[in-house]
Each structure stands twice: as C-alpha cells, then as structure tokens.
Design a protein around this motif. Structure first.
Motif, mmCIF file in Angstrom:
data_model
loop_
_atom_site.group_PDB
_atom_site.id
_atom_site.type_symbol
_atom_site.label_atom_id
_atom_site.label_comp_id
_atom_site.label_asym_id
_atom_site.label_seq_id
_atom_site.Cartn_x
_atom_site.Cartn_y
_atom_site.Cartn_z
ATOM 1 N N VAL A 46 -37.831 -23.809 -46.849
ATOM 2 C CA VAL A 46 -38.640 -24.952 -47.256
ATOM 3 C C VAL A 46 -38.227 -26.136 -46.387
ATOM 4 O O VAL A 46 -37.050 -26.491 -46.336
ATOM 5 N N ASP A 47 -39.176 -26.737 -45.679
ATOM 6 C CA ASP A 47 -38.896 -27.897 -44.841
ATOM 7 C C ASP A 47 -39.350 -29.170 -45.551
ATOM 8 O O ASP A 47 -40.131 -29.133 -46.508
ATOM 9 N N ASP A 109 -36.602 -29.833 -40.297
ATOM 10 C CA ASP A 109 -36.467 -28.403 -40.546
ATOM 11 C C ASP A 109 -35.141 -28.128 -41.247
ATOM 12 O O ASP A 109 -34.111 -28.717 -40.914
ATOM 13 N N ALA A 110 -35.161 -27.246 -42.228
ATOM 14 C CA ALA A 110 -33.924 -26.840 -42.893
ATOM 15 C C ALA A 110 -33.078 -26.005 -41.919
ATOM 16 O O ALA A 110 -33.626 -25.325 -41.050
ATOM 17 N N PRO A 111 -31.750 -26.071 -42.060
ATOM 18 C CA PRO A 111 -30.937 -26.828 -43.022
ATOM 19 C C PRO A 111 -30.842 -28.297 -42.623
ATOM 20 O O PRO A 111 -30.909 -28.632 -41.442
ATOM 21 N N THR A 113 -28.937 -31.069 -41.870
ATOM 22 C CA THR A 113 -27.694 -31.725 -41.466
ATOM 23 C C THR A 113 -28.024 -33.113 -40.950
ATOM 24 O O THR A 113 -29.136 -33.374 -40.476
ATOM 25 N N SER A 114 -27.053 -34.021 -41.020
ATOM 26 C CA SER A 114 -27.305 -35.396 -40.597
ATOM 27 C C SER A 114 -27.554 -35.493 -39.105
ATOM 28 O O SER A 114 -28.176 -36.440 -38.627
ATOM 29 N N GLY A 115 -27.088 -34.502 -38.337
ATOM 30 C CA GLY A 115 -27.235 -34.593 -36.894
ATOM 31 C C GLY A 115 -28.521 -34.010 -36.354
ATOM 32 O O GLY A 115 -28.879 -34.272 -35.202
ATOM 33 N N ARG A 116 -29.240 -33.236 -37.152
ATOM 34 C CA ARG A 116 -30.430 -32.568 -36.640
ATOM 35 C C ARG A 116 -31.608 -33.528 -36.592
ATOM 36 O O ARG A 116 -31.973 -34.132 -37.608
ATOM 37 N N PRO A 117 -32.257 -33.709 -35.438
ATOM 38 C CA PRO A 117 -33.342 -34.692 -35.340
ATOM 39 C C PRO A 117 -34.624 -34.164 -35.974
ATOM 40 O O PRO A 117 -34.820 -32.947 -36.103
ATOM 41 N N PRO A 118 -35.525 -35.056 -36.347
ATOM 42 C CA PRO A 118 -36.814 -34.623 -36.884
ATOM 43 C C PRO A 118 -37.836 -34.433 -35.775
ATOM 44 O O PRO A 118 -37.687 -34.950 -34.661
ATOM 45 N N SER A 119 -38.881 -33.688 -36.077
ATOM 46 C CA SER A 119 -40.086 -33.736 -35.256
ATOM 47 C C SER A 119 -40.831 -35.020 -35.603
ATOM 48 O O SER A 119 -40.796 -35.478 -36.750
ATOM 49 N N ILE A 120 -41.483 -35.610 -34.608
ATOM 50 C CA ILE A 120 -42.164 -36.888 -34.790
ATOM 51 C C ILE A 120 -43.659 -36.703 -34.576
ATOM 52 O O ILE A 120 -44.096 -36.165 -33.556
ATOM 53 N N PHE A 121 -44.445 -37.169 -35.549
ATOM 54 C CA PHE A 121 -45.903 -37.092 -35.488
ATOM 55 C C PHE A 121 -46.453 -38.525 -35.532
ATOM 56 O O PHE A 121 -46.268 -39.224 -36.533
ATOM 57 N N ALA A 122 -47.108 -38.941 -34.474
ATOM 58 C CA ALA A 122 -47.679 -40.288 -34.402
ATOM 59 C C ALA A 122 -49.174 -40.207 -34.679
ATOM 60 O O ALA A 122 -49.907 -39.501 -33.965
ATOM 61 N N ARG A 123 -49.619 -40.907 -35.708
ATOM 62 C CA ARG A 123 -51.037 -40.906 -36.067
ATOM 63 C C ARG A 123 -51.769 -41.971 -35.264
ATOM 64 O O ARG A 123 -51.436 -43.154 -35.321
ATOM 65 N N LEU A 124 -52.782 -41.538 -34.525
ATOM 66 C CA LEU A 124 -53.503 -42.429 -33.621
ATOM 67 C C LEU A 124 -54.639 -43.148 -34.343
ATOM 68 O O LEU A 124 -55.321 -42.571 -35.192
ATOM 69 N N GLU A 125 -54.840 -44.394 -33.956
ATOM 70 C CA GLU A 125 -55.990 -45.173 -34.407
ATOM 71 C C GLU A 125 -56.970 -45.259 -33.247
ATOM 72 O O GLU A 125 -56.671 -45.835 -32.211
#
Length: 354
Positions: A46-47, A109-111, A113-125
């Motif tokens: 589960v993410d 993404d699981a697990p 941890t504080s060091g794992r970066p997120p994927s970034i989704f930028a919503r366009l206008e």
C-alpha cells in the motif's frame, strides 16, 4: 483517521505506523492524503500520497520545508535536494511554474523511510486549446519541471516525443499532470492525460503503442461501461514506455469512478478483486466524526475527515506475456499482463458553527 475501521481493514498495521510517522515529518500545509491499494493479492503493498496547493500559502510553506534525512543514501539525499529546489522554484513569482502549476502531488512508495524521496506530480493549468496550443503554453514549465527534478534537461528524443504527445491530442484532450518518478530512478517523464474514451486507442496508436491494443479493447468492452472520458498515463523517454495506465476518473467520469458497486462488481467478475476486498473498499467512503482543530486565531473549530474512492486504474503491460503479474492470481481478461489498483482519498473540512 488511521484508526478508523475502514482504514484498519484496508491498510496493514506496519503501513499505518509508517504513514503516521511520515505524516509527522511533512509540513502542515499538505492539503489531503490518500492510499494506493492493489486489489490483488490482498496482502500486497500500500503506497501513500498527499498534495499541496498554491492557495493559502501552501507552496511557500512547502518551499521552506527541510526534510530529516538521517537514513538517506547519497542518491536519495541528492534526489531530496532536487525536490527542495523544485518547491522553491514553484514559490518564485518569476518562475513559469508559479503561473502554470496549481497543485503538486507527492507519492511515497512503501516502505516509508525518512530518506526515500517521493515521486512528484505537477498539475498543469492550461487554457482551452488544441494540443499544439497547450504545448506552447506549458513548455516553459515542463522544461523547468524536468530539468530541476531530473537534474538535467531531457534529451532531444524525449522532447520530440513529449511534443508529439501534446500535438496528437484529440479534441477535448488535455495534459493534466507532468510527473517525475524519482524513487524508481527513471528519467522518463510520466504524463497524465484526460481525453474522450472514444479516442483512446487511436491516440495511443498515433504514439506507436500498438502491442497492447487487443487487451485494451477487451478492457473497454468489459470494464469501462458508460464512461465518456477517462485518464491515461504514459511514460515518455527516448521511446514510449510499454506500460500504460487507464483511469476511471477525470471530467465526465466521476460518477463512474465513484459508483463502486458497479465498478467493484466488474472487477470481481474479471478476477481483479476478491469479494472481501471489494466490500472493504465500499466501506471507505464516508465522513468522520467532528473533532477539534486549532484555528489560525488560536481557537478550536470542529473538523471532519471526508473519505472518497478517488479512481480506479488498470495497468496494461505488453512487455509481459499473457497471464498475470507475478504473485497475482490470473484474471478472466485474456491477453497481456493487467493489474488493477484503487486510489483512496481523504480531506479535512471545517464544520460550520450553528
């Protein structure tokens, strides 16, 4: 919230603990949160995802955020630096991101941890217009999104394919999100595209995605029902990625995505979801009991958490042989590998005082 019976049934204890610890490390400006649930098998990963909006000082608060990276690898720490640079550019009025990006989603993404970066989704206008007009409007922002998050500009072949993805858009189509999947180490740009369902197969064919068309046709017939619009996910690198995601969400399809008895029933009949998991997901939508929250003036105002089923996604991957993904029971939809996911979402709202 994570002690709600609906959450307890869907989200394993270790995931709930990891999400709670992660949420405490994020700035309070985050707008809402959600979970990515694999429908089969029931014990799968589960993410977690959350969002921040430009409104109400959210982007400025995120730009000032300093993550704790005590267990980060050098590569993860460097990726977090790029995430911070992106947040600061978004908050800079001189940046094209300032005018063209309204909301940013962070997917962890699981697990957790504080060091794992997120994927970034930028919503366009974007203004209303054809694909060529959308490309001209958003290419400065896309150039900055990709250069900052990947640490380098995209190559010529990727840029050409990105432009093709815009210019091939049918009438009524729009590029909604531009994403960088940082934890996965890919330099491909993920695009989220809203378009009329009737143009889906032709649009993918115009971009060279043909191997999965028979499976796509079976999905259309078996699951999409009366959806007039849907969302498409593609990965754009030097060539188009083999995996595509089909979402029941977006303009014109909200009713279909939220009609869980109908969608859940179809997923069960196709072997993508067990009756037990479908029943648990059906109990997720709802409104939590009011609880106190500090207002900006220091007083306490009652709030409620509103839970919804955001959307359903099917992932089609022609690079896998017919059958099913490893660890997944076979579906009743013959063809290439297909995986189903359901996305939960929750936001907090203030309760009017009477």
């Amino acid at each position: 919230m994570l002690q709600d019976p609906a959450a307890i049934e869907l989200i394993p204890p270790d995931t709930r603990a990891g999400v709670a610890a992660l949420a405490r490390r994020l700035p309070e400006a985050m707008h809402g949160f959600g979970f990515e649930i694999r429908t089969q098998p029931e014990t799968s990963q589960v993410d977690f995802y959350t969002s921040v909006t430009a409104r109400g000082g959210g982007r400025e608060a995120w730009a000032a955020f300093q993550p704790a990276l005590v267990d980060a690898s050098p590569a993860d720490a460097e990726a977090w630096q790029r995430v911070g640079a992106f947040a600061r550019r978004w908050a800079a009025p001189t940046s094209p991101l300032y005018a063209r990006v309204d909301t940013v989603f962070l997917e962890f993404d699981a697990p957790f941890t504080s060091g794992r970066p997120p994927s970034i989704f930028a919503r366009l206008e974007t203004d209303v217009g054809d694909g060529g007009q959308q490309w001209k409007q958003t290419i400065p922002a896309i150039n900055e999104i990709t250069a900052v998050l990947f640490g380098q500009p995209v190559g010529g072949a990727t840029r050409t394919l990105l432009e093709s993805a815009f210019r091939a858009l049918p009438a009524g189509g729009r590029i909604v999100d531009v994403a960088a999947m940082l934890p996965r180490g890919s330099l491909a740009v993920r695009l989220f595209i809203a378009l009329p369902r009737a143009h889906l197969a032709r649009y993918l064919g115009d971009l060279g995605w043909t191997d999965g068309q028979p499976t796509l046709a079976r999905i259309d017939e078996a699951l999409l029902g009366g959806c007039s619009h849907l969302s498409l996910q593609i990965d754009v690198g030097e060539r188009l990625g083999s995996r595509v995601g089909i979402e029941l969400s977006g303009a014109g399809a909200q009713d279909a995505a939220n009609d869980w008895p109908a969608i859940g029933g179809r997923l069960q009949r196709l072997g993508f979801c067990s009756p037990r998991r479908a029943e648990a997901l059906a109990r997720w939508p709802g409104i939590g009991a009011p609880s106190g929250a500090l207002s900006a003036e220091g007083g306490r105002w009652p709030t409620q958490v509103v839970r919804v089923l955001s959307h359903v996604k099917l992932i089609v991957d022609p690079s896998h042989p017919p059958g099913h993904p490893p660890g997944h029971p076979p579906s009743r939809l013959p063809g290439h590998s297909v995986e189903a996911k359901v996305y939960l979402w929750a936001t907090r709202r203030y309760v009017p005082l009477t």
